[in-house]
Design a protein around this motif. Structure first.
Motif, PDB file in Angstrom:
ATOM      1  N   LYS A   1      -5.337   8.142   0.194  1.00  0.00           N
ATOM      2  CA  LYS A   1      -5.041   7.061   1.127  1.00  0.00           C
ATOM      3  C   LYS A   1      -3.574   6.699   1.109  1.00  0.00           C
ATOM      4  CE  LYS A   1      -9.505   4.841   1.097  1.00  0.00           C
ATOM      5  NZ  LYS A   1     -10.322   3.858   0.442  1.00  0.00           N
TER       6      LYS A   1
ATOM      7  N   PHE B   1       2.675  -1.827   0.671  1.00  0.00           N
ATOM      8  CA  PHE B   1       3.009  -2.856  -0.301  1.00  0.00           C
ATOM      9  C   PHE B   1       4.047  -3.788   0.277  1.00  0.00           C
ATOM     10  CE2 PHE B   1       0.970  -1.178  -4.067  1.00  0.00           C
ATOM     11  CZ  PHE B   1       0.779   0.136  -3.715  1.00  0.00           C
TER      12      PHE B   1
ATOM     13  N   LEU C   1       0.003  -5.441  -2.995  1.00  0.00           N
ATOM     14  CA  LEU C   1      -0.672  -4.535  -2.062  1.00  0.00           C
ATOM     15  C   LEU C   1      -1.114  -5.342  -0.838  1.00  0.00           C
ATOM     16  CD1 LEU C   1      -2.046  -1.888  -1.268  1.00  0.00           C
ATOM     17  CD2 LEU C   1      -4.046  -2.632  -2.568  1.00  0.00           C
TER      18      LEU C   1
ATOM     19  N   ARG D   1      -2.256  -3.690   2.149  1.00  0.00           N
ATOM     20  CA  ARG D   1      -3.364  -3.041   2.832  1.00  0.00           C
ATOM     21  C   ARG D   1      -3.467  -1.600   2.437  1.00  0.00           C
ATOM     22  NH1 ARG D   1      -5.220  -3.190   9.060  1.00  0.00           N
ATOM     23  NH2 ARG D   1      -7.347  -2.758   8.444  1.00  0.00           N
ATOM     24  N   GLU D   2      -4.642  -1.029   2.577  1.00  0.00           N
ATOM     25  CA  GLU D   2      -4.764   0.401   2.378  1.00  0.00           C
ATOM     26  C   GLU D   2      -5.321   1.027   3.629  1.00  0.00           C
ATOM     27  OE1 GLU D   2      -7.671  -0.261  -0.956  1.00  0.00           O
ATOM     28  OE2 GLU D   2      -8.663   1.349   0.156  1.00  0.00           O
TER      29      GLU D   2
END
Lengths: 682, 749
Positions: free
Chosen positions: B102, B106, B111, B113-114
């Protein structure tokens, strides 16, 4: 010899008399069901008996049905609403706003065909009841006044005794079941010194001309009192209204028997500083004196007693002698009594033990929540006279309420005497939510008889199916199996409608901010009429039942969950924006719905499937989503959530939604991600 | 782990130390090791990192797109990097599976979102997603409690900050996180104050006794973790307490508001404590949210998939005019006048409304071609009609044909199946075939050319003219199967010509499989309608089918373990042959062999994720014992799918030498969202009232009495002078009380 010769002469008329009276007196006509009174409640019961093909007769004093309405209300305007348009085609729903029709299968027999007025004329009610009787061919014996009712013990009788009715001609009728629907027919009179000067509502003039320039005192504070006041408001000097308790406004109490807005003209003039006024006093403390000019003075019984009996009017102390601000210092030209009505107990023999309840004085006979007399089995009270069950709570004293309780009584009788179980629809569990939502959306009986009649859902073994019973008397739930012939061994839901606990009542501010509850989790705080769903693992017994309508104070462990829906303006639930009642469901079943793709996923990743997939998809009856719906489905978080859950099969006891304190740091695995996405991505 | 000796359990904090590293000029994709990458993160600066296994060919296209995105993102001050996950230096962001690598966004070291790589399918998608996510709405602040962790391989606990990311909130959040997790006190709860209270959070005291101290402390810790950031948790030592608290109370709740008395509660489990706290801080949250939470009702807490989907689709306008809406008045006339399909639905039910879309799709497909009138009736409006038609479940479809009993549709609630039902019902079954030539046309598919696309098989029953009962039974079976399969009957004198041609013994069935062009014969040992239906439905099953969402139920019904070959696209013919050979050699009699094409059935990926972790490369052959035990066995992915290996594997399975890779959960299915426990909410509200000692509820019988009391109360509060009889001027004291009670007048009089 002479005597013996004379004897036959003397005795023969006696013999003849015996022979002549024999068929009338000694052989009573038997009927399974006798209904007293051809008013709305009696006719409603007759309708159900007729449809069921039962042996019955209705006894009516006058020559046509609905005789009460030929004279009352005196000013001819019914305050039961006749809402002819709702924008809704659903006939059941429309009965929520039709307070005058009786229940029948014939759509022509709806009151909206009889009057265009929102508050219809009482003559239209008489015409309607006549048509109802004639069209349906109900068996009414007119001009038959039952003068005496007594019991005749007999082992063979359904209830261990027959009811013996004697009419004005001496004709005797033997009945297995007696259904009393005689209403409240005796004007309520309060005895106090001077009560002889008081005119009654039942006979007072309704012509405003007779009140021109008069000071009028009205005793009573019900709709009849206000109706009387409204009629003469414009021509009197002033009207004072006196009653024991404070006026109760129906829009504050949510009880239709309290003062309706349509009748409250006097409140308007009172509060707007006109000359009219309201006073509170116990009428039994009152005394009315007539002075030499024929005017009436109000004083207290106490003064009268103190002064002794032989004093002249002028020497008796009046409150205003010492108190120049006493409200009722001005003499009145007329005093009118509008104190309501009582049940006529006079025709019932003591053996019937048809007593009046203590709570409401002589007004109502004492009955159970099943409408059966506490004194004699097989005697049921219907209609207005049965209002002790829900007096000042619900609508059981009015047509729009007792038409349903009559049906409930009929269903109880069908089971008790004919072995016909309470009607129920059996459906698969997947239809549970739909069934509830449907009734909540359209049912009129639950809606009108809120807090009194309840729908009951009886789960079948393993909760794969259920039976739906409509409009069962809530307080009788403990005896449900015995009364309905249905089995409640595997848990049950009870669905009723309620107003918010602290919303209804005299002096309640029903317009307070935030009276409407928007969020599902706050649904239990709903104020307006809203459904409440109870789940019981087994039938509540004995005392527990009494706690049932008050869930919050109830520590009954068998009540597992309670669900309420927020009120909606339209009273149509769509199951959107909130979770439908499945959330109440205990453990093993649920009526959540899924598309075939989800069922497919479940089928290959679980040993047990949700019922919707088990009973739908696996029987090749699943719901295939269209392309456009599929897009929305992909957008929604649900499938991902399911998939994620399933990816942790080794720990499947974990419910998604449980927040674990131990989470991986900055490395959301599939589960953590799905949990977060619950919260974060919406 | 937890330093149990001290009475204060302190939560450690660690904020990663950052070096500032800014790369303003690089416009090609830098490749870094995880450690290197994290050291470049800069507070307040956004950075997109793609974590990948070195030289994974699958991702090359993505890498090209990512490279393209470097410059545009740089314009927004966002750096982009490729992080190589190397063996010796693993990062948690390096997934375990090759497929599931993925990209992460940042902000500083937080963090945001991924992204699964498939959401970033091209340069535009990458830029759009990243810029959109940069919005602070999507930022998440976690607090990692790593001081508690001694061993670096262990995971730190983390706490998500739930409030909006404002400076003040972050300050408060960190302050709370730094506060002791659990404090022991022996003072009057009314007097106790902690940093939580100062910050507007309530306090929860878990009442403990000497005897149960250890257990109480564990409970308290557990509660403290769950309430971290929501309330302060303290352990109240009852034995050394000087003030009295109610005997049975096990929890004391103290609100942050000043002057509110503490509540003594009896709560049976931890969840009740949590929910009590959450319910009590909820009110404020709602008020705060009011402004920015315009979309409130849209954030649906639905766990009904269909309801949720339909709700999301609620704005769609369907071409409803393609179907005729019936009412109570028009229903009978319409149904009598022509051939009708009627959809009975209720407009408040999600499943009904979902299916209505399919129904409209059928109408679109049939537009102008069918004599069948498509109608619908809303049973929410016309319940009586639906009841009279014996329809109690919704949605429901019935076919009304002139002079015939209505036929209920019992197939899948979808466009294709309903369309098939309608089309196949254009003729009545079984078709009476009267000549050999017609029979041949029938079997070849020529006779009903336009129908065979809806029924891949045509069945012809062959009977001697004198087999009356058998013929009747067959007719019944054909009638039963109408709408699902084409059936015909031949019982002319020359039937032996046909039976001889297809080597059948009368009575027999000829099954013509149109897709394969094969005709086979089955002798009818029993001619009972039920048996015939069974034979035909069994014959519709294939030996090695491609399993789909639509056909799984037919195979599921067989109650055998499924041997599924998951294939990314069409099945390799070699594998197919291998399996078919095994079928022929009777190795697979106790299984249902099938294959799944992930392209046609993408939901199959979800199934694979449930079976495998990590996911080996496709194809994958698994045996799923759905009906007894739920074990899932995987054919070793390093072995070739050839007969010998398969036979060996099956033998190992048989003797129990293979271990299942997973076992499907046997628990009853439960809704994904927890139920609302209204009873406990009500109980909580009641107990609150009790402590306030204000009798809010009145018994109905007291109403009369209370009318007056309330009246008096209110008047007193409003300071309105009440005009009563002026009794003080009167000397008659003995009626005073009575009169005051009963004789009360309002002012105006």
């Amino acid at each position: 010899m002479g005597l013996s010769a004379l004897a036959p002469l003397w005795s023969s008329p006696g013999l003849l008399l015996v022979i002549a009276l024999h068929p009338a007196l000694s052989v009573p006509t038997h009927r399974d069901y006798c209904v007293l009174g051809a008013g709305p409640a009696g006719l409603q019961m007759a309708y159900f008996l007729q449809r069921a093909g039962r042996d019955y007769a209705v006894f009516e004093r006058t020559q046509r049905p609905g005789s009460f309405f030929t004279r009352y209300p005196r000013h001819r305007k019914l305050i039961s609403i006749n809402k002819r348009y709702t924008g809704n085609a659903n006939s059941e729903f429309n009965l929520r706003h039709d307070w005058n029709s009786l229940l029948s299968h014939d759509p022509r027999l709806l009151f909206r065909h009889y009057s265009r007025a929102y508050f219809p004329d009482a003559h239209d009610m008489v015409r309607y009841l006549g048509d109802f009787t004639d069209t349906l061919g109900l068996r009414v014996l007119y001009n038959t006044t039952i003068t005496h009712v007594t019991l005749d013990k007999d082992q063979r009788a359904w209830n261990g005794h027959y009811f013996i009715l004697t009419d004005q001609k001496g004709q005797v009728h033997q009945c297995s079941v007696l259904l009393v629907a005689t209403g409240l027919s005796v004007p309520n009179q309060v005895d106090f010194p001077g009560s002889e000067y008081v005119e009654g509502y039942e006979s007072v003039s309704v012509d405003p001309e007779d009140f021109v320039g008069q000071n009028v005192l009205i005793l009573g504070r019900g709709n009849s009192a206000f109706e009387t006041a409204d009629n003469i408001l414009g021509v009197t000097n002033f009207i004072h209204m006196l009653s024991r308790s404070r006026v109760r406004l129906s829009w504050a109490t949510h009880y239709v028997g309290d003062l309706r807005a349509i009748n409250n003209g006097l409140l308007d003039t009172y509060q707007l500083k006109s000359l009219d006024g309201l006073l509170e006093s116990d009428l039994t403390d009152l005394a009315i004196l007539k002075d030499s000019k024929g005017k009436f003075h109000v004083t207290l019984k106490f003064f009268l007693e103190e002064a002794g009996t032989n004093q002249s009017t002028d020497s008796i102390t009046l409150p205003q002698d010492d108190n120049d601000n006493f409200a009722m210092r001005v003499p009145y030209d007329r005093v009118i009594r509008c104190l309501g009505w009582n049940f006529d107990f006079s025709i019932f023999n003591k053996s019937l033990r048809l007593n009046s309840g203590n709570a409401f004085g002589k007004k109502y006979p004492l009955i159970r929540a099943s409408y059966e007399s506490k004194g004699s089995r097989g005697l049921f009270v219907l209609g207005t006279a049965s209002h002790s069950v829900d007096y000042r709570k619900s609508a059981g004293g009015f047509i729009h309420g007792f038409r349903y309780t009559a049906r409930a009584v009929h269903r109880l009788l069908e089971h008790r005497h004919h072995g016909i179980a309470w009607p129920a629809t059996e459906l698969p569990i997947t239809q549970l939510t739909s069934s509830i939502v449907r009734r909540v959306n359209e049912a009129s009986g639950l809606y009108q008889m809120f807090g009194v009649l309840a729908d009951v859902i009886l789960l079948k073994e393993n909760a794969t199916a259920f039976e739906y019973l409509e409009e069962f008397p809530l307080q009788m739930v403990a005896q449900l199996e015995m009364l309905t012939g249905r089995k409640a061994q595997h848990g049950l839901f009870v669905i009723i409608m309620e107003y918010g606990r602290n919303f209804s009542g005299p002096d309640k501010d029903v317009f307070f901010d935030n009276r409407s509850v928007g969020q599902t989790e706050d649904a239990w705080q709903s104020n307006f009429l809203h459904p409440v769903i109870y789940y019981y693992r087994h039938l509540p017994t004995g005392e527990r039942v009494s706690a049932l309508p008050r869930p919050a104070g109830c520590s009954d462990l068998s009540v597992r969950r309670v669900v309420t829906h927020s009120e909606t303006f339209t009273h149509t639930l769509t199951c959107q924006g909130g979770r439908p009642p499945h959330t109440t469901q205990p453990g093993s079943f649920s009526s959540l719905c899924f598309c075939v793709e989800s069922c497919f996923l479940f089928a290959l990743t679980r040993q047990k499937l949700p019922p919707f997939c088990q009973q739908g998809y696996l029987r090749m009856q699943g719901l295939v989503s269209t392309e456009s719906l599929r897009q929305h489905r992909v957008e929604s978080w649900l499938p991902r959530n399911h998939a994620a859950t399933d990816s942790r099969l080794e720990d499947s006891s974990q419910q998604p939604g449980d927040h674990e304190p131990l989470d991986a740091p900055m490395a959301p695995g599939p589960l953590a991600q799905s949990l977060d996405s619950n919260k974060e991505e919406l | 782990m937890m330093s149990s000796g001290s009475s204060v359990f302190r939560v450690g904090i660690s904020f990663a130390i950052m070096c500032i590293f800014y790369v303003p000029t690089i416009d090609s994709l830098p490749e870094l090791s995880p450690q290197k990458y994290f050291s470049t993160l800069q507070p307040g600066k956004a950075s997109l990192a793609y974590f990948c296994q070195a030289d994974s060919p699958r991702t090359s296209v993505f890498l090209e797109e990512l490279n393209e995105a470097v410059r545009p993102l740089q314009d927004y001050g966002i750096s982009v990097a490729k992080v190589n996950c190397v063996k010796e230096e693993t990062s948690r962001y390096c997934g375990k599976e090759k497929d599931l690598m993925k990209a992460y966004l940042f902000k500083g070291n937080i963090l945001l979102r991924e992204f699964p790589t498939d959401t970033l399918f091209d340069v535009n998608a990458i830029v759009a997603h990243v810029l959109f996510s940069e919005d602070v709405e999507y930022a998440r602040l976690y607090f990692f409690h790593c001081k508690l962790v001694l061993d670096l391989t262990q995971q730190c606990r983390r706490t998500l900050m739930e409030q909006p990311l404002t400076t003040l909130n972050i300050h408060l959040f960190i302050k709370i996180m730094k506060a002791p997790l659990l404090t022991e006190v022996a003072d009057d709860p009314q007097q106790v104050s902690t940093v939580h209270l100062q910050l507007g959070l309530p306090l929860v005291f878990i009442v403990s006794q000497q005897a149960t101290y250890e257990a109480d402390r564990r409970t308290a810790e557990w509660v403290a973790w769950r309430l971290l950031g929501k309330a302060g948790v303290l352990l109240l030592l009852r034995d050394s307490l000087e003030v009295n608290i109610p005997q049975h109370a096990n929890v004391v709740f103290k609100r942050a508001e000043k002057g509110v008395p503490v509540e003594f509660l009896v709560l049976r489990d931890v969840d009740l404590i949590i929910s009590h706290v959450e319910n009590n801080i909820h009110v404020e949250e709602i008020q705060e949210d009011e402004d920015d939470d315009v979309e409130g009702p849209d954030i649906v807490t639905q766990d009904d998939e269909v309801a949720e989907t339909v709700y999301r689709d609620r704005k769609r306008k369907l071409p409803l005019e393609l179907t005729v809406e019936l009412t109570e008045e028009t229903f009978n006339a319409t149904v009598m006048a022509s051939d009708n399909i009627v959809l009975f639905y209720v407009d408040w039910q999600a499943v009904s409304m979902a299916f209505l879309q399919s129904y409209i799709d059928v109408a679109i497909k049939l537009k102008g071609t069918s004599t069948m009138l498509l109608t619908r009736i809303n049973c929410a409006d016309w319940p009586d009609v639906c009841t009279k038609q014996n329809v109690t479940e919704f949605p429901f479809v019935k076919m009304y044909k002139k002079g015939k009993n209505p036929v209920s549709y019992t197939g899948m609630l979808g466009t294709e199946d309903l369309l098939k039902f309608i089309q196949l019902n254009r003729i009545s079954y079984p078709v009476n075939i009267t000549s050999i030539q017609e029979a041949e046309e029938y079997l070849s598919g020529e006779l009903y050319k336009d129908l065979i696309s809806y029924s891949s098989m045509s069945v012809l029953g062959l009977f001697s003219p004198n087999m009356t009962t058998a013929k009747e039974d067959f007719s019944e079976a054909g009638n039963y199967l109408k709408g699902y399969v084409i059936t015909g009957i031949y019982s002319e004198e020359d039937v032996s010509l046909l039976s001889n041609r297809y080597a059948a013994t009368l009575p027999a069935l000829l099954l013509a499989r149109h897709t394969e062009g094969k005709i086979e014969s089955i002798p009818l040992a029993s001619t009972h309608a039920q048996d015939v239906v069974q034979i035909i439905t069994d014959a519709l099953l294939e030996t090695f089918p491609e399993i789909t969402v639509e056909n799984l139920p037919s195979y599921f019904r067989l109650q055998k373990p499924l041997l599924i070959l998951f294939s990314d696209g069409s099945i390799n013919p070699q594998y197919k042959n291998a399996i078919l050979t095994l079928v022929k050699q009777k190795y697979l009699d106790s299984f249902t062999p099938c294959w799944l094409n992930l392209k046609n059935t993408p939901v199959g990926r979800g199934i694979l994720r449930a079976y495998f972790d990590p996911l080996p490369p496709l194809p994958l052959l698994v045996l799923v014992n759905l009906h007894s035990g739920g074990q899932v066995f995987a054919f070793p992915s390093d072995q070739a799918i050839i007969e010998e290996n398969l036979v060996l594997w099956l033998k190992k399975l048989e003797v129990g030498l293979e271990n299942p890779i997973t076992i499907l959960p046997a628990q009853e299915w439960k809704p994904p969202l927890p139920a609302y426990d209204f009873l406990s909410m009500m109980d909580a509200a009641t107990s609150q009232h009790d402590t306030e000692k204000v009798p809010k509820c009145m018994k109905e019988t007291d109403v009369q009495e209370n009318d007056k009391e309330q009246y008096e109360d209110k008047s007193a509060v409003r300071k309105e002078p009440i005009e009563t009889l002026r009794i003080k001027h009167w000397n008659r004291s003995n009626w005073f009380k009575e009169a005051e009670k009963s004789f009360k007048c309002d002012k105006e009089l």
